[in-house]
Design a protein around this motif. Structure first.
Motif, PDB file in Angstrom:
ATOM      1  N   LYS A 111     -27.906  -7.904   4.397  1.00  0.00           N
ATOM      2  CA  LYS A 111     -26.268  -8.538   4.833  1.00  0.00           C
ATOM      3  C   LYS A 111     -25.773  -6.612   4.446  1.00  0.00           C
ATOM      4  CE  LYS A 111     -22.559 -11.730   3.249  1.00  0.00           C
ATOM      5  NZ  LYS A 111     -22.304 -12.531   1.764  1.00  0.00           N
ATOM      6  N   MET A 112     -24.283  -7.134   5.414  1.00  0.00           N
ATOM      7  CA  MET A 112     -24.934  -5.583   5.282  1.00  0.00           C
ATOM      8  C   MET A 112     -23.223  -5.935   4.882  1.00  0.00           C
ATOM      9  SD  MET A 112     -25.927  -3.382   8.127  1.00  0.00           S
ATOM     10  CE  MET A 112     -24.231  -2.243   8.179  1.00  0.00           C
ATOM     11  N   LEU A 113     -23.371  -4.929   3.846  1.00  0.00           N
ATOM     12  CA  LEU A 113     -21.950  -4.696   2.418  1.00  0.00           C
ATOM     13  C   LEU A 113     -22.108  -3.515   2.359  1.00  0.00           C
ATOM     14  CD1 LEU A 113     -24.102  -7.028  -0.448  1.00  0.00           C
ATOM     15  CD2 LEU A 113     -21.468  -7.575   1.668  1.00  0.00           C
ATOM     16  N   PRO A 114     -20.445  -3.420   1.865  1.00  0.00           N
ATOM     17  CA  PRO A 114     -20.178  -1.893   0.965  1.00  0.00           C
ATOM     18  C   PRO A 114     -21.503  -1.498   0.349  1.00  0.00           C
ATOM     19  CG  PRO A 114     -18.127  -3.290   1.050  1.00  0.00           C
ATOM     20  CD  PRO A 114     -19.662  -4.520   1.579  1.00  0.00           C
ATOM     21  N   ILE A 115     -21.853  -0.024   0.239  1.00  0.00           N
ATOM     22  CA  ILE A 115     -22.191   0.681  -0.347  1.00  0.00           C
ATOM     23  C   ILE A 115     -22.014   0.373  -2.324  1.00  0.00           C
ATOM     24  CG2 ILE A 115     -23.654   2.696  -1.345  1.00  0.00           C
ATOM     25  CD1 ILE A 115     -23.399   3.524   1.770  1.00  0.00           C
TER      26      ILE A 115
ATOM     27  N   TYR B  55       0.844  -1.302   0.084  1.00  0.00           N
ATOM     28  CA  TYR B  55      -0.204  -0.175  -0.019  1.00  0.00           C
ATOM     29  C   TYR B  55       0.690   1.467  -0.216  1.00  0.00           C
ATOM     30  CZ  TYR B  55      -4.373  -2.512   0.832  1.00  0.00           C
ATOM     31  OH  TYR B  55      -5.069  -3.987   0.692  1.00  0.00           O
ATOM     32  N   ARG B  56       2.179   1.301  -0.025  1.00  0.00           N
ATOM     33  CA  ARG B  56       3.045   2.259  -0.083  1.00  0.00           C
ATOM     34  C   ARG B  56       2.567   3.017   1.026  1.00  0.00           C
ATOM     35  NH1 ARG B  56       6.429   2.658  -5.533  1.00  0.00           N
ATOM     36  NH2 ARG B  56       5.323   0.293  -6.495  1.00  0.00           N
ATOM     37  N   GLY B  57       2.643   2.893   2.021  1.00  0.00           N
ATOM     38  CA  GLY B  57       1.716   3.765   3.599  1.00  0.00           C
ATOM     39  C   GLY B  57       1.369   4.305   3.139  1.00  0.00           C
ATOM     40  N   LYS B  58       0.010   4.242   2.318  1.00  0.00           N
ATOM     41  CA  LYS B  58      -1.116   4.762   1.925  1.00  0.00           C
ATOM     42  C   LYS B  58      -1.958   3.691   2.680  1.00  0.00           C
ATOM     43  CE  LYS B  58      -0.702   6.436  -2.463  1.00  0.00           C
ATOM     44  NZ  LYS B  58      -1.623   6.520  -3.639  1.00  0.00           N
ATOM     45  N   PRO B  59      -3.237   4.926   3.664  1.00  0.00           N
ATOM     46  CA  PRO B  59      -4.268   4.456   4.418  1.00  0.00           C
ATOM     47  C   PRO B  59      -5.493   3.866   4.082  1.00  0.00           C
ATOM     48  CG  PRO B  59      -4.475   6.982   4.764  1.00  0.00           C
ATOM     49  CD  PRO B  59      -3.198   6.248   4.390  1.00  0.00           C
ATOM     50  N   VAL B  60      -5.802   2.607   3.976  1.00  0.00           N
ATOM     51  CA  VAL B  60      -7.243   2.131   2.976  1.00  0.00           C
ATOM     52  C   VAL B  60      -7.352   2.994   4.273  1.00  0.00           C
ATOM     53  CG1 VAL B  60      -7.926  -0.133   3.267  1.00  0.00           C
ATOM     54  CG2 VAL B  60      -5.676  -0.400   2.337  1.00  0.00           C
ATOM     55  N   GLU B  61      -9.046   3.187   3.243  1.00  0.00           N
ATOM     56  CA  GLU B  61      -9.972   3.993   3.306  1.00  0.00           C
ATOM     57  C   GLU B  61     -10.987   2.960   3.697  1.00  0.00           C
ATOM     58  OE1 GLU B  61     -12.888   5.936   0.159  1.00  0.00           O
ATOM     59  OE2 GLU B  61     -11.025   6.475  -0.018  1.00  0.00           O
ATOM     60  N   ASP B  62     -12.062   3.013   4.912  1.00  0.00           N
ATOM     61  CA  ASP B  62     -13.212   2.699   5.254  1.00  0.00           C
ATOM     62  C   ASP B  62     -14.081   3.099   4.353  1.00  0.00           C
ATOM     63  OD1 ASP B  62     -12.110   0.731   7.211  1.00  0.00           O
ATOM     64  OD2 ASP B  62     -12.601   1.626   8.821  1.00  0.00           O
ATOM     65  N   LEU B  63     -15.212   1.522   3.516  1.00  0.00           N
ATOM     66  CA  LEU B  63     -15.425   1.734   3.155  1.00  0.00           C
ATOM     67  C   LEU B  63     -17.298   1.784   4.119  1.00  0.00           C
ATOM     68  CD1 LEU B  63     -14.993  -0.579  -0.320  1.00  0.00           C
ATOM     69  CD2 LEU B  63     -14.983   1.807  -0.297  1.00  0.00           C
ATOM     70  N   PRO B  64     -18.130   2.896   3.755  1.00  0.00           N
ATOM     71  CA  PRO B  64     -18.953   2.670   3.812  1.00  0.00           C
ATOM     72  C   PRO B  64     -20.399   1.494   3.938  1.00  0.00           C
ATOM     73  CG  PRO B  64     -19.647   4.745   2.669  1.00  0.00           C
ATOM     74  CD  PRO B  64     -18.402   4.063   2.294  1.00  0.00           C
ATOM     75  N   HIS B  65     -20.637   0.956   4.896  1.00  0.00           N
ATOM     76  CA  HIS B  65     -21.592  -0.067   5.194  1.00  0.00           C
ATOM     77  C   HIS B  65     -23.343   0.508   4.760  1.00  0.00           C
ATOM     78  CE1 HIS B  65     -17.695  -2.458   4.989  1.00  0.00           C
ATOM     79  NE2 HIS B  65     -18.085  -3.667   4.584  1.00  0.00           N
TER      80      HIS B  65
END
Length: 68
Positions: free
Chosen positions: A55-59, A4-14
């Motif tokens: 089911k709870m899923l990313p939008i 990921y080269r130091g970039k934070p992984v963003e949380d997708l809204p569910h």
């Protein structure tokens, strides 16, 4: 392996999403309702009937739904 080269992984809204789940006990197949082509789909993995559930899923927005 993915770096990921130091970039934070963003949380997708569910959100609670209507899905179709396979009824066969050994199959884990499912599909989002808004990505299904049939009113009552059949499992594409094992050809068993499917039932509607939630089911709870990313939008994800299906921009092709309803187009001919």
């Amino acid at each position: 392996m993915l770096a990921y080269r130091g970039k934070p992984v963003e949380d997708l809204p569910h959100e609670e999403t209507v899905i179709w789940s396979c009824t066969h006990k050994d199959c884990k197949g499912w599909i989002r309702d808004n990505f299904s082509f049939a009113d009552v789909p059949v499992c594409s993995i094992c050809q068993s009937p499917m039932v509607r559930s939630v089911k709870m899923l990313p939008i994800i927005v299906n921009t092709n739904k309803g187009r001919s």
